[in-house]
Design a protein around this motif. Structure first.
Motif, PDB file in Angstrom:
ATOM      1  N   ASP A  91      37.147  27.231  39.827  1.00  0.00           N
ATOM      2  CA  ASP A  91      38.195  27.760  39.011  1.00  0.00           C
ATOM      3  C   ASP A  91      39.669  27.775  38.775  1.00  0.00           C
ATOM      4  O   ASP A  91      39.944  28.015  39.996  1.00  0.00           O
ATOM      5  N   ALA A  92      39.540  27.826  37.173  1.00  0.00           N
ATOM      6  CA  ALA A  92      40.807  28.193  36.880  1.00  0.00           C
ATOM      7  C   ALA A  92      41.740  28.522  37.370  1.00  0.00           C
ATOM      8  O   ALA A  92      43.266  28.716  37.104  1.00  0.00           O
ATOM      9  N   ASP A  93      41.501  30.078  36.911  1.00  0.00           N
ATOM     10  CA  ASP A  93      41.665  31.347  37.179  1.00  0.00           C
ATOM     11  C   ASP A  93      42.716  31.645  38.465  1.00  0.00           C
ATOM     12  O   ASP A  93      43.284  32.030  38.746  1.00  0.00           O
ATOM     13  N   HIS A  94      42.116  30.645  39.323  1.00  0.00           N
ATOM     14  CA  HIS A  94      42.506  30.828  41.046  1.00  0.00           C
ATOM     15  C   HIS A  94      43.378  29.389  41.979  1.00  0.00           C
ATOM     16  O   HIS A  94      43.210  29.644  43.068  1.00  0.00           O
ATOM     17  N   LEU A  95      43.916  28.660  41.157  1.00  0.00           N
ATOM     18  CA  LEU A  95      44.461  27.844  41.320  1.00  0.00           C
ATOM     19  C   LEU A  95      46.120  27.785  42.081  1.00  0.00           C
ATOM     20  O   LEU A  95      46.257  27.613  42.920  1.00  0.00           O
ATOM     21  N   LEU A  96      46.330  29.292  41.707  1.00  0.00           N
ATOM     22  CA  LEU A  96      47.866  29.548  43.052  1.00  0.00           C
ATOM     23  C   LEU A  96      46.426  29.737  43.710  1.00  0.00           C
ATOM     24  O   LEU A  96      47.907  30.934  45.047  1.00  0.00           O
ATOM     25  N   LEU A  97      45.755  30.837  44.155  1.00  0.00           N
ATOM     26  CA  LEU A  97      45.601  30.899  45.865  1.00  0.00           C
ATOM     27  C   LEU A  97      45.238  29.843  46.366  1.00  0.00           C
ATOM     28  O   LEU A  97      45.096  29.219  46.138  1.00  0.00           O
ATOM     29  N   PRO A  98      45.609  30.634  48.089  1.00  0.00           N
ATOM     30  CA  PRO A  98      45.953  29.664  49.116  1.00  0.00           C
ATOM     31  C   PRO A  98      44.934  28.809  49.498  1.00  0.00           C
ATOM     32  O   PRO A  98      43.570  29.730  48.390  1.00  0.00           O
ATOM     33  N   THR A  99      44.677  28.417  49.821  1.00  0.00           N
ATOM     34  CA  THR A  99      43.045  27.236  50.601  1.00  0.00           C
ATOM     35  C   THR A  99      42.412  27.896  51.358  1.00  0.00           C
ATOM     36  O   THR A  99      42.853  28.298  52.114  1.00  0.00           O
ATOM     37  N   GLY A 100      41.124  28.329  50.813  1.00  0.00           N
ATOM     38  CA  GLY A 100      40.584  29.098  51.817  1.00  0.00           C
ATOM     39  C   GLY A 100      40.213  30.763  51.430  1.00  0.00           C
ATOM     40  O   GLY A 100      39.817  32.039  52.111  1.00  0.00           O
ATOM     41  N   ALA A 101      40.796  31.298  50.374  1.00  0.00           N
ATOM     42  CA  ALA A 101      41.155  32.165  50.225  1.00  0.00           C
ATOM     43  C   ALA A 101      39.517  32.815  49.382  1.00  0.00           C
ATOM     44  O   ALA A 101      38.918  31.540  48.798  1.00  0.00           O
ATOM     45  N   THR A 102      39.073  33.769  50.006  1.00  0.00           N
ATOM     46  CA  THR A 102      37.540  34.698  49.987  1.00  0.00           C
ATOM     47  C   THR A 102      37.233  35.397  49.314  1.00  0.00           C
ATOM     48  O   THR A 102      36.100  35.519  48.911  1.00  0.00           O
ATOM     49  N   ALA A 103      38.041  36.194  48.990  1.00  0.00           N
ATOM     50  CA  ALA A 103      38.345  37.350  47.834  1.00  0.00           C
ATOM     51  C   ALA A 103      39.961  37.415  47.576  1.00  0.00           C
ATOM     52  O   ALA A 103      40.321  37.719  47.951  1.00  0.00           O
ATOM     53  N   GLN A 104      39.695  37.814  45.735  1.00  0.00           N
ATOM     54  CA  GLN A 104      41.288  38.734  45.339  1.00  0.00           C
ATOM     55  C   GLN A 104      40.574  39.770  44.625  1.00  0.00           C
ATOM     56  O   GLN A 104      39.250  39.777  44.123  1.00  0.00           O
ATOM     57  N   LEU A 105      41.076  40.759  44.930  1.00  0.00           N
ATOM     58  CA  LEU A 105      40.952  42.673  43.960  1.00  0.00           C
ATOM     59  C   LEU A 105      42.464  42.501  43.643  1.00  0.00           C
ATOM     60  O   LEU A 105      43.325  42.255  44.029  1.00  0.00           O
ATOM     61  N   SER A 106      42.266  42.844  42.218  1.00  0.00           N
ATOM     62  CA  SER A 106      43.308  43.082  41.330  1.00  0.00           C
ATOM     63  C   SER A 106      43.445  44.048  40.933  1.00  0.00           C
ATOM     64  O   SER A 106      42.410  44.896  40.289  1.00  0.00           O
ATOM     65  N   THR A 107      44.270  45.757  40.562  1.00  0.00           N
ATOM     66  CA  THR A 107      43.634  46.441  39.725  1.00  0.00           C
ATOM     67  C   THR A 107      45.381  47.242  39.124  1.00  0.00           C
ATOM     68  O   THR A 107      46.538  46.458  39.700  1.00  0.00           O
ATOM     69  N   PRO A 108      45.258  47.852  37.356  1.00  0.00           N
ATOM     70  CA  PRO A 108      46.419  47.888  37.109  1.00  0.00           C
ATOM     71  C   PRO A 108      47.291  49.248  37.612  1.00  0.00           C
ATOM     72  O   PRO A 108      47.004  49.735  37.553  1.00  0.00           O
ATOM     73  N   ILE A 109      48.570  48.827  37.561  1.00  0.00           N
ATOM     74  CA  ILE A 109      49.382  49.489  37.384  1.00  0.00           C
ATOM     75  C   ILE A 109      49.981  50.123  36.121  1.00  0.00           C
ATOM     76  O   ILE A 109      50.302  49.832  35.738  1.00  0.00           O
ATOM     77  N   ARG A 110      49.286  51.770  36.091  1.00  0.00           N
ATOM     78  CA  ARG A 110      49.642  52.417  35.143  1.00  0.00           C
ATOM     79  C   ARG A 110      51.189  53.484  35.290  1.00  0.00           C
ATOM     80  O   ARG A 110      50.644  54.262  36.545  1.00  0.00           O
TER      81      ARG A 110
END
Length: 477
Positions: A91-110
């Motif tokens: 997944d090219a979107d997650h190249l900056l994630l640490p090795t072994g990352a299992t999940a990412q959760l992102s939400t906008p701040i408004r």
């Protein structure tokens, strides 16, 4: 053990109430969440045109800036929708994630109007139950956005960030004009002054760089004053700067000493504060002038940043000069200085049908000259002939050396007879230095490949050779 999400939210709210700045609010948020989960927590806010990481829990690698729309974080900012992602190995979107990352959760701040101002992100490297997290971080992000707004909004770029951004633009400049524009834009932005002018040394005199702000105001008046004062005033300013180095006025009244004639055009224009920084050597460098109508005392750090900017301008100028010399070497014949076959191919590819004429030129009896007198004499013949032919051409006509004793002139004409007349002028120029040439003339036809036009000019040239040399022939239409 099941997390108490309400307790996490209460803790965040409590810490936010004590925050006294937007950055402190972001740091308080990631600290509160980080105490309750092993996830890497980070807050990215939109500063100018990038999402800047302004707070994060410990991690080996945190991106300092992400373009909106880039990667998962940038996508969440643009879409305004919370995303839960389980990264895959490709997944090219997650190249900056640490090795072994299992999940990412992102939400906008408004902000209170519902406009995204940043992203709150959590990344886990171990199994995690995400059932309650999306709702929790959305509530936290909403609270954080309101608090940031009440504390003055998203922080602006720091001067170091602005300097870095402008440095990128400077190094990307491909012409001196682009560099001058980038340098003056940077100087105004970094100092907050209203006028910036770059003065560069040229063989014909000092050159004042182009204006990049609307007409009117202090900069326009300074430019007009320098233009009226002419080269002598520029030379005095340039000489003083290179003699004494970087300097600035202190904001006392009068702001500039009237007796210092070097600055008379600036005083008349209404300059109240001046920063003047030389760069390079006096014979080849220049001066960066940054001015304002206000009488202020520039901070030492401001002067230092302008000096840093001027030093980078000089480095970029030197790079452009080196590239220009390399290009000249790559595109010019080292013997005659004429452009050679490479740029000639580019030029004839842009020839205008019916108006561009190619004049194929060959030196008569050149082999005899080489065989009788040697290659050194032959080389001098070519140099002398190149100078004579160049002098006989009109301004805008182009002369190329494409072989040993083969030249081609590319000219724009209104009719074939005009091309023949110029070819005869070239033949006469050769005779005046006791040489003769044969010239074949061809105008490019509609739809004709330029290579074919040159072939027709060559055929006309060989027709002159067959008839005794020293002449001109027009290729059949």
């Amino acid at each position: 053990m099941r997390l108490d999400h309400e307790r996490i939210i209460r803790d965040v709210v409590a810490r936010l109430s004590r925050a006294t700045s937007a950055l402190a609010a972001c740091q308080a948020t990631v600290a509160a969440i980080g105490q309750r989960t092993p996830a890497r927590v980070s807050v990215l806010l939109l500063v100018r045109d990038r999402l800047r990481c302004v707070a994060a829990t410990g991690a080996w690698q945190v991106p300092s800036g992400v373009a909106p729309g880039t990667g998962a974080v940038g996508r969440v900012y643009v879409s305004g929708k919370t995303e839960t992602i389980f990264p895959g190995p490709d997944d090219a979107d997650h190249l900056l994630l640490p090795t072994g990352a299992t999940a990412q959760l992102s939400t906008p701040i408004r902000d209170s109007a519902g406009c995204p101002i940043g992203v709150l992100e959590l990344v886990w490297s171990s199994p995690v139950d995400l059932d309650q997290w999306p709702d929790s971080i959305e509530r936290i992000a909403t609270t954080l956005g309101v608090r940031i707004e009440r504390l003055g909004g998203v922080p602006t770029e720091s001067r170091s960030e602005r300097t870095l951004r402008h440095s990128t633009v400077l190094t990307a400049a491909v012409t001196e004009r682009e560099l001058a524009i980038a340098a003056t834009d940077a100087a105004r932005d970094i100092t907050g002054f209203s006028a910036a002018i770059l003065v560069l040394t040229r063989a014909q005199g000092l050159w004042v760089g182009p204006a990049t702000i609307p007409l009117g105001g202090l900069e326009a008046r300074v430019r007009a004053g320098l233009a009226d004062a002419g080269q002598p005033a520029l030379e005095r300013i340039h000489s003083r700067a290179h003699q004494y180095g970087a300097a600035c006025t202190i904001g006392a009244a009068p702001p500039l000493i009237a007796a210092e004639v070097e600055y008379a055009p600036l005083i008349t224009a209404g300059v109240g504060t001046l920063i003047i920084v030389p760069f390079g050597q006096p014979e080849t460098g220049g001066v960066l002038l940054v001015a304002d109508e206000r009488q202020v005392s520039p901070e030492p750090s401001t002067l230092g940043l302008v000096e840093l900017l001027a030093a980078q301008v000089w480095t970029c100028l030197d790079r452009l000069s080196s590239l220009a010399k390399l290009h000249e070497l790559a595109t010019s014949d080292p013997l005659t200085g004429l452009r050679h076959h490479g740029p000639f191919g580019e030029r004839i590819a842009a020839a205008t049908p019916g108006r561009t004429a190619l004049l194929a030129i060959d030196v008569d009896d050149f082999k005899i000259i080489n065989d009788t007198y040697g290659h050194q004499v032959g080389d001098q013949v070519l140099v002398d002939l190149a100078r004579a032919l160049e002098a006989a051409l009109r301004q805008g006509d182009e002369l190329y050396r494409i072989g040993g004793d083969e030249f081609v002139a590319v000219i724009e004409v209104a009719r074939p007879e005009e091309a023949v007349g110029i070819a005869e002028r070239l033949a006469e120029a050769a005779r005046r230095i006791d040489r003769t040439i044969s010239v074949g003339v061809a105008l490019r036809h509609d739809g004709e490949p330029p290579e074919l036009t040159l072939r027709r000019a060559d055929e006309a040239l060989y027709g002159v050779k067959r008839e005794g040399r020293d002449g001109v022939r027009l290729a059949p239409a």
